[in-house]
Design a protein around this motif. Structure first.
Motif, PDB file in Angstrom:
ATOM      1  N   GLU A 121       0.821  -1.207   0.000  1.00 46.70           N
ATOM      2  CA  GLU A 121       0.000   0.000   0.000  1.00 46.70           C
ATOM      3  C   GLU A 121       0.858   1.261   0.000  1.00 46.70           C
ATOM      4  O   GLU A 121       0.435   2.301  -0.507  1.00 46.70           O
ATOM      5  CB  GLU A 121      -0.953  -0.001   1.209  1.00 46.70           C
ATOM      6  CG  GLU A 121      -2.105  -0.947   1.051  1.00 46.70           C
ATOM      7  CD  GLU A 121      -3.046  -0.955   2.242  1.00 46.70           C
ATOM      8  OE1 GLU A 121      -2.624  -0.589   3.362  1.00 46.70           O
ATOM      9  OE2 GLU A 121      -4.204  -1.359   2.054  1.00 46.70           O
ATOM     10  N   LYS A 122       2.065   1.188   0.517  1.00 47.02           N
ATOM     11  CA  LYS A 122       2.971   2.337   0.533  1.00 47.02           C
ATOM     12  C   LYS A 122       3.618   2.553  -0.843  1.00 47.02           C
ATOM     13  O   LYS A 122       4.049   3.645  -1.165  1.00 47.02           O
ATOM     14  CB  LYS A 122       4.052   2.150   1.594  1.00 47.02           C
ATOM     15  CG  LYS A 122       3.507   2.257   3.006  1.00 47.02           C
ATOM     16  CD  LYS A 122       4.588   2.019   4.035  1.00 47.02           C
ATOM     17  CE  LYS A 122       3.987   2.031   5.442  1.00 47.02           C
ATOM     18  NZ  LYS A 122       4.993   1.682   6.445  1.00 47.02           N
ATOM     19  N   MET A 123       3.665   1.474  -1.624  1.00 44.10           N
ATOM     20  CA  MET A 123       4.236   1.586  -2.970  1.00 44.10           C
ATOM     21  C   MET A 123       3.211   2.204  -3.912  1.00 44.10           C
ATOM     22  O   MET A 123       2.024   2.224  -3.637  1.00 44.10           O
ATOM     23  CB  MET A 123       4.640   0.190  -3.483  1.00 44.10           C
ATOM     24  CG  MET A 123       5.749  -0.460  -2.683  1.00 44.10           C
ATOM     25  SD  MET A 123       6.022  -2.196  -3.101  1.00 44.10           S
ATOM     26  CE  MET A 123       6.409  -2.130  -4.816  1.00 44.10           C
ATOM     27  N   SER A 124       3.669   2.620  -5.047  1.00 42.10           N
ATOM     28  CA  SER A 124       2.729   3.176  -6.039  1.00 42.10           C
ATOM     29  C   SER A 124       1.991   2.031  -6.715  1.00 42.10           C
ATOM     30  O   SER A 124       2.512   0.931  -6.860  1.00 42.10           O
ATOM     31  CB  SER A 124       3.481   4.021  -7.074  1.00 42.10           C
ATOM     32  OG  SER A 124       4.286   3.183  -7.889  1.00 42.10           O
ATOM     33  N   ALA A 125       0.783   2.307  -7.155  1.00 42.42           N
ATOM     34  CA  ALA A 125      -0.056   1.291  -7.806  1.00 42.42           C
ATOM     35  C   ALA A 125       0.604   0.793  -9.081  1.00 42.42           C
ATOM     36  O   ALA A 125       0.474  -0.387  -9.441  1.00 42.42           O
ATOM     37  CB  ALA A 125      -1.432   1.873  -8.095  1.00 42.42           C
ATOM     38  N   LYS A 183      -6.762  -1.839   1.255  1.00 41.55           N
ATOM     39  CA  LYS A 183      -7.822  -0.846   1.398  1.00 41.55           C
ATOM     40  C   LYS A 183      -8.496  -0.692   0.030  1.00 41.55           C
ATOM     41  O   LYS A 183      -7.844  -0.820  -1.011  1.00 41.55           O
ATOM     42  CB  LYS A 183      -7.248   0.484   1.859  1.00 41.55           C
ATOM     43  CG  LYS A 183      -6.674   0.430   3.262  1.00 41.55           C
ATOM     44  CD  LYS A 183      -6.047   1.760   3.625  1.00 41.55           C
ATOM     45  CE  LYS A 183      -5.325   1.661   4.959  1.00 41.55           C
ATOM     46  NZ  LYS A 183      -4.508   2.831   5.244  1.00 41.55           N
ATOM     47  N   PRO A 184      -9.798  -0.400   0.027  1.00 48.60           N
ATOM     48  CA  PRO A 184     -10.509  -0.296  -1.265  1.00 48.60           C
ATOM     49  C   PRO A 184      -9.897   0.715  -2.246  1.00 48.60           C
ATOM     50  O   PRO A 184      -9.829   0.461  -3.444  1.00 48.60           O
ATOM     51  CB  PRO A 184     -11.922   0.128  -0.869  1.00 48.60           C
ATOM     52  CG  PRO A 184     -12.080  -0.329   0.544  1.00 48.60           C
ATOM     53  CD  PRO A 184     -10.718  -0.277   1.145  1.00 48.60           C
ATOM     54  N   GLU A 185      -9.400   1.869  -1.743  1.00 46.53           N
ATOM     55  CA  GLU A 185      -8.791   2.873  -2.644  1.00 46.53           C
ATOM     56  C   GLU A 185      -7.530   2.336  -3.296  1.00 46.53           C
ATOM     57  O   GLU A 185      -7.299   2.512  -4.489  1.00 46.53           O
ATOM     58  CB  GLU A 185      -8.387   4.156  -1.910  1.00 46.53           C
ATOM     59  CG  GLU A 185      -9.285   4.770  -0.908  1.00 46.53           C
ATOM     60  CD  GLU A 185      -9.318   4.122   0.471  1.00 46.53           C
ATOM     61  OE1 GLU A 185      -8.291   3.923   1.128  1.00 46.53           O
ATOM     62  OE2 GLU A 185     -10.442   3.801   0.869  1.00 46.53           O
ATOM     63  N   ALA A 230      -6.509  -0.725 -11.621  1.00 47.69           N
ATOM     64  CA  ALA A 230      -6.524   0.214 -12.750  1.00 47.69           C
ATOM     65  C   ALA A 230      -5.209   0.181 -13.520  1.00 47.69           C
ATOM     66  O   ALA A 230      -5.179   0.401 -14.737  1.00 47.69           O
ATOM     67  CB  ALA A 230      -6.818   1.621 -12.256  1.00 47.69           C
ATOM     68  N   LYS A 231      -4.107  -0.144 -12.853  1.00 49.12           N
ATOM     69  CA  LYS A 231      -2.792  -0.166 -13.497  1.00 49.12           C
ATOM     70  C   LYS A 231      -2.485  -1.512 -14.150  1.00 49.12           C
ATOM     71  O   LYS A 231      -1.480  -1.662 -14.834  1.00 49.12           O
ATOM     72  CB  LYS A 231      -1.685   0.161 -12.493  1.00 49.12           C
ATOM     73  CG  LYS A 231      -1.761   1.539 -11.925  1.00 49.12           C
ATOM     74  CD  LYS A 231      -1.553   2.573 -13.015  1.00 49.12           C
ATOM     75  CE  LYS A 231      -1.642   3.981 -12.454  1.00 49.12           C
ATOM     76  NZ  LYS A 231      -1.508   4.985 -13.463  1.00 49.12           N
TER      77      LYS A 231
END
Length: 195
Positions: free
Chosen positions: A137-141, A164-166, A173-174
């Protein structure tokens, strides 16, 4: 010339002994009465010994009673032995049941310890998974999406399901649309099955 009696002489003359009194007052009169009765029985032609044998139990009756008593004793002894055998059998069964109970308790304790170990291991695995998810989660998507695609489906689903949902939406998306659809479908099946 007068002879004086001493005290010792007087004591000897005083009274007859107990046995002398018993003999004089009981035994002699008893023998006299018995003799008179025998004389009367003789004159009346009565056989005293036959009359006595009629009154006294016969040997045949005694032996029948004795045999019956002995038979009863044998029966009771057999019953006692049977009861003792039953007691021994019940004691063995009780001992076996107690031993089995102890074995069951030991197995139950082993299973409890194993469950505790598994729960501790499961808790540790949850912590590890949570740390991994926090790291992703700390990394980029954009960086997480290709890593997830390279994992086996089970591991990827564990990580995606705990995000987390976000963050999850950004990672999906990626991804390539086909991969994103596949993971979305697996996630929905997982949620509907309750795991």
């Amino acid at each position: 010339m007068k002879v004086e009696k001493t005290k010792d002489d007087l004591v000897e003359e005083k009274s007859p002994g107990f046995f002398q009194k018993l003999f004089a007052w009981v035994i002699i009169p008893l023998l006299f009465v018995i003799a008179i009765l025998l004389v009367i029985a003789q004159f009346t032609d009565t056989n005293i010994f036959e009359k006595a044998s009629e009154v006294l139990p016969k040997d045949e009756e005694k032996s029948a009673d004795t045999k019956e008593v002995e038979k009863k004793i044998v029966e009771l002894n057999a019953e006692v032995q049977e009861k003792e055998a039953q007691i021994e059998k019940l004691q063995r069964e009780l001992d076996e049941a107690l031993a089995d109970n102890e074995n069951q308790k030991a197995i139950q304790e082993q299973l409890k310890r194993r469950i505790e170990e598994l729960e501790a291991g499961q808790e540790e695995a949850r912590k590890d998974l949570k740390e991994i998810v926090n790291t992703y989660e700390k990394m980029s998507a954009k960086d997480v999406a290709p890593i997830i695609v390279e994992m086996n489906d089970e591991q990827a689903l564990e990580i995606l399901a705990n995000m987390k949902p976000e963050t999850l939406s950004a990672v999906l998306a990626k991804m390539d649309p086909k991969e994103a659809a596949r993971y979305t479908e697996m996630l929905s099946k997982r949620k509907s099955s309750g795991t």
